[in-house]
Scaffold this active site. Structure first.
Site, short mmCIF file in Angstrom:
data_model
loop_
_atom_site.label_atom_id
_atom_site.label_comp_id
_atom_site.label_asym_id
_atom_site.label_seq_id
_atom_site.Cartn_x
_atom_site.Cartn_y
_atom_site.Cartn_z
CE1 TYR A 11 44.74 48.27 30.14
CE2 TYR A 11 44.97 46.77 31.99
CZ TYR A 11 44.79 48.04 31.50
OH TYR A 11 44.64 49.09 32.38
CB ILE A 12 49.95 44.53 30.64
CG1 ILE A 12 48.85 44.60 31.71
CG2 ILE A 12 51.27 45.08 31.20
CD1 ILE A 12 49.04 43.67 32.90
CG ASN A 35 41.56 37.70 26.86
OD1 ASN A 35 40.35 37.74 26.64
ND2 ASN A 35 42.11 38.33 27.89
CG ASN A 99 47.35 28.95 27.58
OD1 ASN A 99 47.51 28.72 26.38
ND2 ASN A 99 47.54 30.15 28.10
CB SER A 124 49.70 38.26 39.86
OG SER A 124 48.54 38.72 40.50
CE1 TYR A 149 46.58 34.83 35.82
CE2 TYR A 149 46.04 35.71 37.98
CZ TYR A 149 46.69 35.83 36.78
OH TYR A 149 47.47 36.92 36.53
CE LYS A 153 50.27 35.33 35.82
NZ LYS A 153 50.98 35.44 34.54
CG PHE A 178 50.24 45.39 43.91
CD1 PHE A 178 51.55 44.97 43.69
CD2 PHE A 178 49.67 45.07 45.12
CE1 PHE A 178 52.27 44.26 44.66
CE2 PHE A 178 50.38 44.37 46.10
CZ PHE A 178 51.68 43.97 45.87
CG ASN A 199 39.83 42.40 36.51
OD1 ASN A 199 40.14 41.91 35.43
ND2 ASN A 199 40.17 41.85 37.65
CG LEU A 200 36.33 48.37 40.69
CD1 LEU A 200 34.86 48.10 41.03
CD2 LEU A 200 37.07 48.90 41.92
CG PHE A 218 31.77 41.70 44.08
CD1 PHE A 218 30.45 41.61 43.67
CD2 PHE A 218 32.77 41.54 43.11
CE1 PHE A 218 30.11 41.38 42.33
CE2 PHE A 218 32.44 41.29 41.78
CZ PHE A 218 31.11 41.22 41.39
P1 NAD Z 1 45.60 39.92 28.32
O1 NAD Z 1 44.70 38.74 28.31
O2 NAD Z 1 45.09 41.20 27.78
O3 NAD Z 1 46.98 39.56 27.58
C1 NAD Z 1 47.49 38.26 27.56
C2 NAD Z 1 47.75 37.91 26.11
O4 NAD Z 1 48.28 36.58 26.03
C3 NAD Z 1 46.48 37.91 25.25
O5 NAD Z 1 46.70 38.77 24.15
C4 NAD Z 1 46.31 36.47 24.80
O6 NAD Z 1 45.75 36.38 23.52
C5 NAD Z 1 47.74 35.95 24.89
N1 NAD Z 1 47.89 34.50 25.09
C6 NAD Z 1 47.35 33.72 26.05
N2 NAD Z 1 47.77 32.45 25.93
C7 NAD Z 1 48.62 32.43 24.86
C8 NAD Z 1 49.37 31.41 24.23
N3 NAD Z 1 49.35 30.14 24.66
N4 NAD Z 1 50.12 31.74 23.15
C9 NAD Z 1 50.15 33.02 22.69
N5 NAD Z 1 49.46 34.02 23.25
C10 NAD Z 1 48.70 33.73 24.33
O7 NAD Z 1 46.11 40.12 29.84
P2 NAD Z 1 46.92 41.33 30.47
O8 NAD Z 1 46.04 41.98 31.46
O9 NAD Z 1 47.59 42.13 29.43
O10 NAD Z 1 47.99 40.50 31.31
C11 NAD Z 1 49.28 40.22 30.81
C12 NAD Z 1 50.00 39.30 31.80
O11 NAD Z 1 50.05 39.95 33.07
C13 NAD Z 1 49.27 37.98 32.04
O12 NAD Z 1 50.23 36.96 32.20
C14 NAD Z 1 48.53 38.20 33.33
O13 NAD Z 1 48.32 37.01 34.02
C15 NAD Z 1 49.50 39.11 34.07
N6 NAD Z 1 48.86 39.94 35.09
C16 NAD Z 1 47.79 40.70 34.75
C17 NAD Z 1 47.15 41.48 35.73
C18 NAD Z 1 45.93 42.28 35.40
O14 NAD Z 1 45.21 42.64 36.33
N7 NAD Z 1 45.65 42.61 34.14
C19 NAD Z 1 47.64 41.47 37.04
C20 NAD Z 1 48.76 40.68 37.34
C21 NAD Z 1 49.36 39.92 36.35
C1 WQD Z 2 39.11 44.79 42.86
C2 WQD Z 2 38.12 45.09 43.99
C3 WQD Z 2 36.49 43.35 44.30
C4 WQD Z 2 34.51 43.85 40.41
C5 WQD Z 2 42.35 40.49 40.26
C6 WQD Z 2 43.07 39.17 40.32
C7 WQD Z 2 44.55 39.41 40.50
C8 WQD Z 2 45.09 40.36 39.41
C9 WQD Z 2 44.28 41.62 39.37
C10 WQD Z 2 45.76 39.14 37.51
C11 WQD Z 2 37.80 43.87 44.86
C12 WQD Z 2 35.82 44.62 43.83
C13 WQD Z 2 35.35 43.98 41.50
C14 WQD Z 2 33.14 44.23 40.55
C15 WQD Z 2 33.58 44.82 42.85
N1 WQD Z 2 44.92 39.81 38.12
N2 WQD Z 2 34.89 44.45 42.69
N3 WQD Z 2 32.74 44.70 41.77
O1 WQD Z 2 40.37 40.80 42.66
O2 WQD Z 2 41.99 42.62 43.39
O3 WQD Z 2 42.57 41.16 41.50
O4 WQD Z 2 42.89 41.29 39.21
O5 WQD Z 2 46.80 38.73 37.94
O6 WQD Z 2 45.16 38.17 40.41
O7 WQD Z 2 42.58 38.41 41.42
O8 WQD Z 2 40.81 42.84 41.17
O9 WQD Z 2 39.43 44.35 39.83
O10 WQD Z 2 38.60 42.00 40.26
O11 WQD Z 2 38.66 43.64 42.15
O12 WQD Z 2 33.14 45.24 43.92
O13 WQD Z 2 32.33 44.10 39.62
O14 WQD Z 2 36.86 45.46 43.39
O15 WQD Z 2 35.68 42.66 45.23
O16 WQD Z 2 37.62 44.34 46.16
P1 WQD Z 2 41.38 41.81 42.30
P2 WQD Z 2 39.34 43.20 40.74
#
Ligand code: NAD
Ligand code: WQD
Length: 336
Positions: A11-12, A35, A99, A124, A149, A153, A178, A199-200, A218
């Site tokens: 995604y990101i 993923n 992993n 994160s 998880y 981080k 965030f 996620n929301l 929630f």
């Molecule tokens: P995502 O799952 O869409 O992307 C992660 C990618 O990593 C996936 O494409 C997956 O296939 C790949 N991957 C996982 N393990 C691997 C491995 N061992 N070798 C090669 N590829 C591997 O997630 P995202 O939302 O794009 O997040 C990207 C990064 O940002 C992650 O590290 C995540 O923890 C961090 N992050 C995400 C969020 C969020 O809310 N999306 C918030 C904070 C931090």
């Molecule tokens: C947001 C708000 C829920 C789903 C998570 C990870 C964090 C980071 C970002 C990766 C909260 C509420 C959610 C639903 C709901 N990820 N909610 N109904 O929990 O802030 O953060 O994603 O690093 O590490 O913990 O994000 O989108 O899950 O929730 O009411 O079906 O929405 O309770 O208040 P969160 P979220």
């Protein structure tokens, strides 16, 4: 620069390719697609008008990573690769620790062998635990993470700080994201979770498109203005652009730097539902459910450090986030 994006099909990562390309960088992606799908990279290619060099490999595979670094001259790495589902990490701690930690260890070792010491890490807001200060600055002490998880981080941040201290040739930026939501304006790429969304925002968009009956909110008894959880949602394109700015910091030899990437605004779950309904002229059915274990009441940042030092700030508001998230979902009702 020539940038390696581990996990760049996700995604990101996919959105970051677009911003890096806009800024004149070239990219290589490595991903094991655990993923994600290669379709995201085909969509990115449509947006940027050129193919994205892609190596399908696991970052834990040192031989494959060495080969990649031998083949491409890599100037800097952005490490997105990792497993990220909080609930799953509680059920499968060993898989998450193995992993996320090993992928990073292998990568850093291969990098130093190839004398590439420029690194951006996807951290994160979760490292703050239940934050001691609101809005959260980078000086806020890290907190107790409630899940494996989040602990990966937090621990990897420590590893990276120790590495940079031991060898100051490394320039390392820890970006604490965030809550990224939304999608590229084209509607071609976006968030595409497997199974039931955790996620929301993806839960809201899948409810709006008819794949889920209703959103469960929630908890409505938190100490927040309307009782529902408050978060700092950030448009994924703004977040992606933050990586471009972090690369500039690396070019300026920043050493070890930490930045919050958020908007600085807190929105409750019900604020987001209302904003989504207004932006897209839709109804999102919901009902109040019990609190989700491990959730906190309020989490939003003070993004002033990223503005002062990186010249970065979020451009998009909640309306654009809701509009673009829906645009991707309605164009791709079943995802990629
Ligand atoms: P995502 O799952 O869409 O992307 C992660 C990618 O990593 C996936 O494409 C997956 O296939 C790949 N991957 C996982 N393990 C691997 C491995 N061992 N070798 C090669 N590829 C591997 O997630 P995202 O939302 O794009 O997040 C990207 C990064 O940002 C992650 O590290 C995540 O923890 C961090 N992050 C995400 C969020 C969020 O809310 N999306 C918030 C904070 C931090
Ligand atoms: C947001 C708000 C829920 C789903 C998570 C990870 C964090 C980071 C970002 C990766 C909260 C509420 C959610 C639903 C709901 N990820 N909610 N109904 O929990 O802030 O953060 O994603 O690093 O590490 O913990 O994000 O989108 O899950 O929730 O009411 O079906 O929405 O309770 O208040 P969160 P979220």
């Amino acid at each position: 620069m020539n940038i390696l994006l581990t996990g760049g099909a996700g995604y990101i990562g996919s959105h970051t390719i677009v911003e890096l390309d806009k800024a004149g960088h070239s990219v290589v992606v490595v991903d094991n697609l655990v993923n994600s799908s290669e379709e995201s990279l085909r969509r990115v290619a449509k947006i940027i008008g050129k193919d994205v060099p892609f190596v399908k490999a696991d970052v834990r595979d040192a031989a494959a990573m060495n080969e990649l670094f031998d083949e491409y001259k890599i100037d800097a790495v952005i490490n997105f690769a990792g497993l990220k589902a909080v609930g799953e990490s509680v059920a499968k701690p060993l898989e998450y620790y193995e992993n996320n930690m090993n992928a990073c260890f292998v990568l850093l070792d291969v990098m130093r062998k190839h004398n590439c010491k420029n690194f951006i890490f996807s951290s994160s807001a979760t490292v703050y635990g239940d934050p001691a200060i609101i809005p959260i600055t980078e000086e806020c002490p890290k907190g107790q993470c409630t899940n494996p998880y989040g602990k990966t981080k937090s621990m990897l941040e420590e590893v990276l700080m120790d590495l940079q201290k031991a060898d100051p040739e490394w320039d390392i930026v820890l970006l604490r994201y965030f809550n990224p939501i939304g999608a590229h304006q084209s509607g071609l790429i976006g968030e595409n979770p497997n199974g039931i969304p955790n996620n929301l925002m993806p839960y809201i968009t899948q409810t709006a498109v008819g794949r889920r009956a209703e959103l469960g909110v929630f908890g409505n008894d938190y100490d927040t203005p309307d009782g529902t959880g408050v978060r700092d949602y950030i448009h994924v394109c703004d977040l992606a652009n933050g990586h471009v700015c972090a690369l500039q910091a690396i070019e300026r030899k920043c050493g070890l730097a930490i930045y919050n990437l958020g908007t600085g605004h807190g929105y409750s779950v019900l604020d987001v539902v209302k904003a989504f309904e207004k932006a897209n002229n839709l109804k999102v059915p919901y009902s109040i459910k019990p609190r989700r274990p491990g959730d906190i009441a309020t989490c939003y940042c003070n993004p002033a450090k990223a503005k002062a030092e990186l010249g970065w700030e979020a451009k998009y508001g909640i309306e654009e986030m809701c509009r673009d998230a829906w645009n991707f979902q309605k164009n791709n009702p079943e995802g990629y």
